[in-house]
Scaffold this motif. Structure first.
Motif, PDB file in Angstrom:
ATOM      1  N   ILE A   1       0.816  -1.081  -0.170  1.00 20.21           N
ATOM      2  CA  ILE A   1       0.042   0.082  -0.009  1.00 20.21           C
ATOM      3  C   ILE A   1       0.871   1.140   0.061  1.00 20.21           C
ATOM      4  CG2 ILE A   1      -1.732   1.207   1.190  1.00 20.21           C
ATOM      5  CD1 ILE A   1      -2.942  -1.377   0.778  1.00 20.21           C
ATOM      6  N   LYS A   2       1.919   1.384   0.668  1.00 14.77           N
ATOM      7  CA  LYS A   2       2.881   2.369   0.792  1.00 14.77           C
ATOM      8  C   LYS A   2       3.505   2.526  -0.760  1.00 14.77           C
ATOM      9  CE  LYS A   2       4.629   2.029   5.546  1.00 14.77           C
ATOM     10  NZ  LYS A   2       5.370   1.418   6.361  1.00 14.77           N
ATOM     11  N   GLN A   3       3.873   1.580  -1.273  1.00 13.83           N
ATOM     12  CA  GLN A   3       4.428   1.417  -2.624  1.00 13.83           C
ATOM     13  C   GLN A   3       3.273   2.346  -3.567  1.00 13.83           C
ATOM     14  OE1 GLN A   3       7.133   1.072  -4.268  1.00 13.83           O
ATOM     15  NE2 GLN A   3       8.144   0.731  -2.346  1.00 13.83           N
ATOM     16  N   THR A   4       2.172   1.732  -3.454  1.00 11.94           N
ATOM     17  CA  THR A   4       0.955   2.395  -4.257  1.00 11.94           C
ATOM     18  C   THR A   4       0.886   3.815  -3.674  1.00 11.94           C
ATOM     19  OG1 THR A   4      -0.218   0.390  -4.360  1.00 11.94           O
ATOM     20  CG2 THR A   4      -1.671   2.305  -4.611  1.00 11.94           C
ATOM     21  N   LEU A   5       0.832   4.476  -2.744  1.00 14.40           N
ATOM     22  CA  LEU A   5       0.858   5.596  -2.524  1.00 14.40           C
ATOM     23  C   LEU A   5       2.075   6.501  -3.020  1.00 14.40           C
ATOM     24  CD1 LEU A   5      -0.093   5.692   1.309  1.00 14.40           C
ATOM     25  CD2 LEU A   5      -1.704   6.297  -0.536  1.00 14.40           C
ATOM     26  N   LYS A   6       3.265   5.916  -3.000  1.00 15.36           N
ATOM     27  CA  LYS A   6       4.322   6.474  -3.643  1.00 15.36           C
ATOM     28  C   LYS A   6       4.186   6.756  -5.341  1.00 15.36           C
ATOM     29  CE  LYS A   6       9.130   5.752  -3.745  1.00 15.36           C
ATOM     30  NZ  LYS A   6       9.520   4.967  -4.950  1.00 15.36           N
ATOM     31  N   ILE A   7       3.443   5.604  -5.788  1.00 13.71           N
ATOM     32  CA  ILE A   7       3.343   5.705  -7.262  1.00 13.71           C
ATOM     33  C   ILE A   7       2.382   6.741  -7.473  1.00 13.71           C
ATOM     34  CG2 ILE A   7       2.179   4.332  -9.089  1.00 13.71           C
ATOM     35  CD1 ILE A   7       3.213   1.835  -7.771  1.00 13.71           C
ATOM     36  N   LEU A   8       1.057   6.731  -6.786  1.00  9.38           N
ATOM     37  CA  LEU A   8       0.231   7.884  -6.837  1.00  9.38           C
ATOM     38  C   LEU A   8       0.800   9.008  -6.729  1.00  9.38           C
ATOM     39  CD1 LEU A   8      -2.854   6.624  -4.851  1.00  9.38           C
ATOM     40  CD2 LEU A   8      -2.383   6.526  -7.547  1.00  9.38           C
ATOM     41  N   LYS A   9       1.606   9.550  -5.743  1.00  9.62           N
ATOM     42  CA  LYS A   9       2.479  10.787  -5.548  1.00  9.62           C
ATOM     43  C   LYS A   9       3.160  11.189  -6.937  1.00  9.62           C
ATOM     44  CE  LYS A   9       5.326  13.340  -2.555  1.00  9.62           C
ATOM     45  NZ  LYS A   9       6.421  13.098  -2.054  1.00  9.62           N
ATOM     46  N   GLU A  10       3.817  10.030  -7.533  1.00  9.13           N
ATOM     47  CA  GLU A  10       4.443  10.514  -8.719  1.00  9.13           C
ATOM     48  C   GLU A  10       3.807  10.509  -9.836  1.00  9.13           C
ATOM     49  OE1 GLU A  10       8.039   7.028  -7.188  1.00  9.13           O
ATOM     50  OE2 GLU A  10       6.655   6.626  -9.229  1.00  9.13           O
ATOM     51  N   HIS A  11       2.585  10.082  -9.864  1.00  9.40           N
ATOM     52  CA  HIS A  11       1.757  10.565 -11.088  1.00  9.40           C
ATOM     53  C   HIS A  11       0.457  11.639 -10.944  1.00  9.40           C
ATOM     54  CE1 HIS A  11       3.430   6.598 -12.408  1.00  9.40           C
ATOM     55  NE2 HIS A  11       3.209   6.985 -13.363  1.00  9.40           N
ATOM     56  N   GLN A  12       0.682  12.038  -9.673  1.00  6.66           N
ATOM     57  CA  GLN A  12      -0.391  13.120  -9.300  1.00  6.66           C
ATOM     58  C   GLN A  12      -0.243  14.294 -10.322  1.00  6.66           C
ATOM     59  OE1 GLN A  12       0.315  14.571  -5.462  1.00  6.66           O
ATOM     60  NE2 GLN A  12       2.514  15.284  -5.785  1.00  6.66           N
ATOM     61  N   GLY A  13      -1.494  14.968 -10.750  1.00  4.13           N
ATOM     62  CA  GLY A  13      -1.437  16.020 -11.762  1.00  4.13           C
ATOM     63  C   GLY A  13      -1.786  15.190 -12.947  1.00  4.13           C
ATOM     64  N   LYS A  14      -1.208  13.807 -13.406  1.00  2.00           N
ATOM     65  CA  LYS A  14      -1.669  13.221 -14.701  1.00  2.00           C
ATOM     66  C   LYS A  14      -3.286  12.363 -14.418  1.00  2.00           C
ATOM     67  CE  LYS A  14       2.945  12.644 -15.402  1.00  2.00           C
ATOM     68  NZ  LYS A  14       4.033  11.723 -15.276  1.00  2.00           N
ATOM     69  N   VAL A  15      -3.535  12.132 -12.973  1.00  2.00           N
ATOM     70  CA  VAL A  15      -4.555  11.441 -13.051  1.00  2.00           C
ATOM     71  C   VAL A  15      -5.388  12.002 -11.887  1.00  2.00           C
ATOM     72  CG1 VAL A  15      -3.014   9.842 -11.545  1.00  2.00           C
ATOM     73  CG2 VAL A  15      -5.470   8.752 -12.557  1.00  2.00           C
ATOM     74  N   GLU A  16      -6.739  12.089 -11.696  1.00  3.31           N
ATOM     75  CA  GLU A  16      -7.644  12.108 -10.705  1.00  3.31           C
ATOM     76  C   GLU A  16      -7.610  11.193  -9.668  1.00  3.31           C
ATOM     77  OE1 GLU A  16     -11.670  13.508 -11.983  1.00  3.31           O
ATOM     78  OE2 GLU A  16     -12.348  13.154  -9.957  1.00  3.31           O
ATOM     79  N   ILE A  17      -7.267  11.629  -8.305  1.00  7.05           N
ATOM     80  CA  ILE A  17      -6.791  10.921  -7.430  1.00  7.05           C
ATOM     81  C   ILE A  17      -7.960  11.279  -6.126  1.00  7.05           C
ATOM     82  CG2 ILE A  17      -5.274   9.735  -5.492  1.00  7.05           C
ATOM     83  CD1 ILE A  17      -3.068  10.886  -7.323  1.00  7.05           C
ATOM     84  N   GLU A  18      -8.777   9.849  -5.808  1.00  7.18           N
ATOM     85  CA  GLU A  18      -9.504   9.894  -4.546  1.00  7.18           C
ATOM     86  C   GLU A  18      -9.000   8.981  -3.612  1.00  7.18           C
ATOM     87  OE1 GLU A  18     -14.243   9.929  -4.882  1.00  7.18           O
ATOM     88  OE2 GLU A  18     -13.718   7.774  -4.393  1.00  7.18           O
ATOM     89  N   ILE A  19      -8.990   9.354  -2.355  1.00  9.29           N
ATOM     90  CA  ILE A  19      -8.608   8.423  -1.331  1.00  9.29           C
ATOM     91  C   ILE A  19      -9.872   8.418  -0.296  1.00  9.29           C
ATOM     92  CG2 ILE A  19      -6.771   7.890   0.611  1.00  9.29           C
ATOM     93  CD1 ILE A  19      -4.649   8.948  -1.308  1.00  9.29           C
ATOM     94  N   LYS A  20     -10.260   6.962  -0.164  1.00 15.68           N
ATOM     95  CA  LYS A  20     -11.343   7.019   0.560  1.00 15.68           C
ATOM     96  C   LYS A  20     -11.119   6.119   1.794  1.00 15.68           C
ATOM     97  CE  LYS A  20     -14.642   4.200  -1.154  1.00 15.68           C
ATOM     98  NZ  LYS A  20     -15.341   3.589  -2.315  1.00 15.68           N
ATOM     99  N   THR A  21     -11.926   6.774   2.953  1.00 18.62           N
ATOM    100  CA  THR A  21     -11.737   5.676   4.212  1.00 18.62           C
ATOM    101  C   THR A  21     -13.185   5.803   4.585  1.00 18.62           C
ATOM    102  OG1 THR A  21      -9.532   6.899   4.478  1.00 18.62           O
ATOM    103  CG2 THR A  21     -10.668   5.907   6.320  1.00 18.62           C
ATOM    104  N   VAL A  22     -13.435   4.645   4.954  1.00 22.79           N
ATOM    105  CA  VAL A  22     -14.811   4.320   5.332  1.00 22.79           C
ATOM    106  C   VAL A  22     -14.867   4.399   7.087  1.00 22.79           C
ATOM    107  CG1 VAL A  22     -16.966   2.727   5.713  1.00 22.79           C
ATOM    108  CG2 VAL A  22     -15.613   2.697   3.553  1.00 22.79           C
ATOM    109  N   ILE A  23     -15.578   5.261   7.601  1.00 14.72           N
ATOM    110  CA  ILE A  23     -15.540   5.697   8.922  1.00 14.72           C
ATOM    111  C   ILE A  23     -16.537   4.757   9.750  1.00 14.72           C
ATOM    112  CG2 ILE A  23     -15.650   7.243  10.804  1.00 14.72           C
ATOM    113  CD1 ILE A  23     -13.627   7.828   8.758  1.00 14.72           C
ATOM    114  N   VAL A  24     -16.148   3.659  10.383  1.00  8.00           N
ATOM    115  CA  VAL A  24     -16.706   2.620  11.050  1.00  8.00           C
ATOM    116  C   VAL A  24     -16.686   2.954  12.408  1.00  8.00           C
ATOM    117  CG1 VAL A  24     -17.238   0.333  11.140  1.00  8.00           C
ATOM    118  CG2 VAL A  24     -16.243   1.134   9.018  1.00  8.00           C
ATOM    119  N   PRO A  25     -17.651   3.313  13.362  1.00  4.94           N
ATOM    120  CA  PRO A  25     -17.550   3.346  14.695  1.00  4.94           C
ATOM    121  C   PRO A  25     -17.077   1.985  15.443  1.00  4.94           C
ATOM    122  CG  PRO A  25     -19.235   4.364  13.982  1.00  4.94           C
ATOM    123  CD  PRO A  25     -18.999   3.776  12.692  1.00  4.94           C
TER     124      PRO A  25
END
Ligand code: SF4
Length: 248
Positions: free
Chosen positions: A154-178
């Motif tokens: 997952i850390k690798q994926t985040l790094k890749i997204l950072k490298e490609h930001q601007g070229k792709v629309e990025i949404e990061i989603k967290t489900v909040i579960v009490p």
């Protein structure tokens, strides 16, 4: 070529928010998130096997109206060849391409981005990458795979997204579960991981009315609107550059 595909929703605006998209649901997932609403999609069932030409022609019926296709699931990146092939075919028809992913297959994500086959990526950050919490939320550890290896991916994926930001629309989603993913310190830990990525961070309201992998969560009430607003404010104080949205 065949792929494990459980079905298509021809027109939706909720997977790529606001964009009219056909959604292709890949069968099979490497996680077993306790709050997952798709328990029937998590195995690679024989009945899901479909020729991808059939999928393409089904999507083609809606290309006059739909602007995009979103690959969802299940985890689409587990079926690399079919995913790349479908993305190429549909991209050639001038459709925008979106991907819903849990981030466990950074190499596939990197390949899709390097080939410029993806316009939108929605990464589910299930929890902070604390081993115990991540393991409890996703139940993704197996006899062969350690939780720490998964979180490293997952850390690798985040790094890749950072490298490609601007070229792709990025949404990061967290489900909040009490009771599971809701503590300020855990949510802040996610903020720390994504603070340098140009993205929208979505706090997704947990829904206990739909089918769930962990039936015990049926008794957990979703967080109130004010709880989510407070959480958002708290995160923005710490990370003012992040764009945080609440989705109910
Ligand atoms: S919510 Fe979790 S288990 Fe369900 S499809 Fe997504 S990654 Fe897989």
């Amino acid at each position: 070529m065949q792929a494990f595909i459980s079905g298509i929703v021809p027109l939706s605006t909720t997977k790529w928010f606001g964009k009219l998209s056909s959604v292709i649901f890949f069968g099979g997932c490497d996680f077993r998130c306790r709050y997952c609403h798709s328990p029937g999609l998590l195995e690679f069932k024989q009945e899901f096997l479909t020729d991808i030409k059939k999928i393409t022609s089904e999507v083609n019926k809606y290309t006059d109206i739909a602007e995009a296709v979103v690959f969802s699931g299940g985890e689409p990146c587990l079926q690399r060849l079919a995913l790349i092939s479908l993305a190429k075919n549909l991209k050639n028809q001038n459709l925008k391409i979106g991907l819903d992913t849990n981030g466990s297959k950074p190499n596939v994500i990197k390949e899709l981005l390097s080939m410029e086959l993806i316009d939108f990526i929605s990464l589910d950050m299930k929890s902070s990458l604390n081993t115990e919490l991540f393991s409890n939320v996703t139940k993704s550890k197996t006899f062969f795979t350690r939780t720490d290896d998964i979180t490293e991916n997952i850390k690798q994926t985040l790094k890749i997204l950072k490298e490609h930001q601007g070229k792709v629309e990025i949404e990061i989603k967290t489900v909040i579960v009490p009771s599971l993913v809701y503590k300020k310190e855990d949510i802040l830990n996610i903020g720390e991981l994504i603070k340098e990525i140009n993205c929208t961070w979505v706090f997704q309201q947990f829904d206990n009315q739909k089918e769930l992998v962990d039936k015990n969560l049926k008794n957990i009430q979703p967080a109130s609107k004010s709880f989510l607003e407070n959480l958002k404010e708290f995160c923005l104080k710490e990370y003012p550059n992040l764009r945080v949205k609440i989705r109910e």
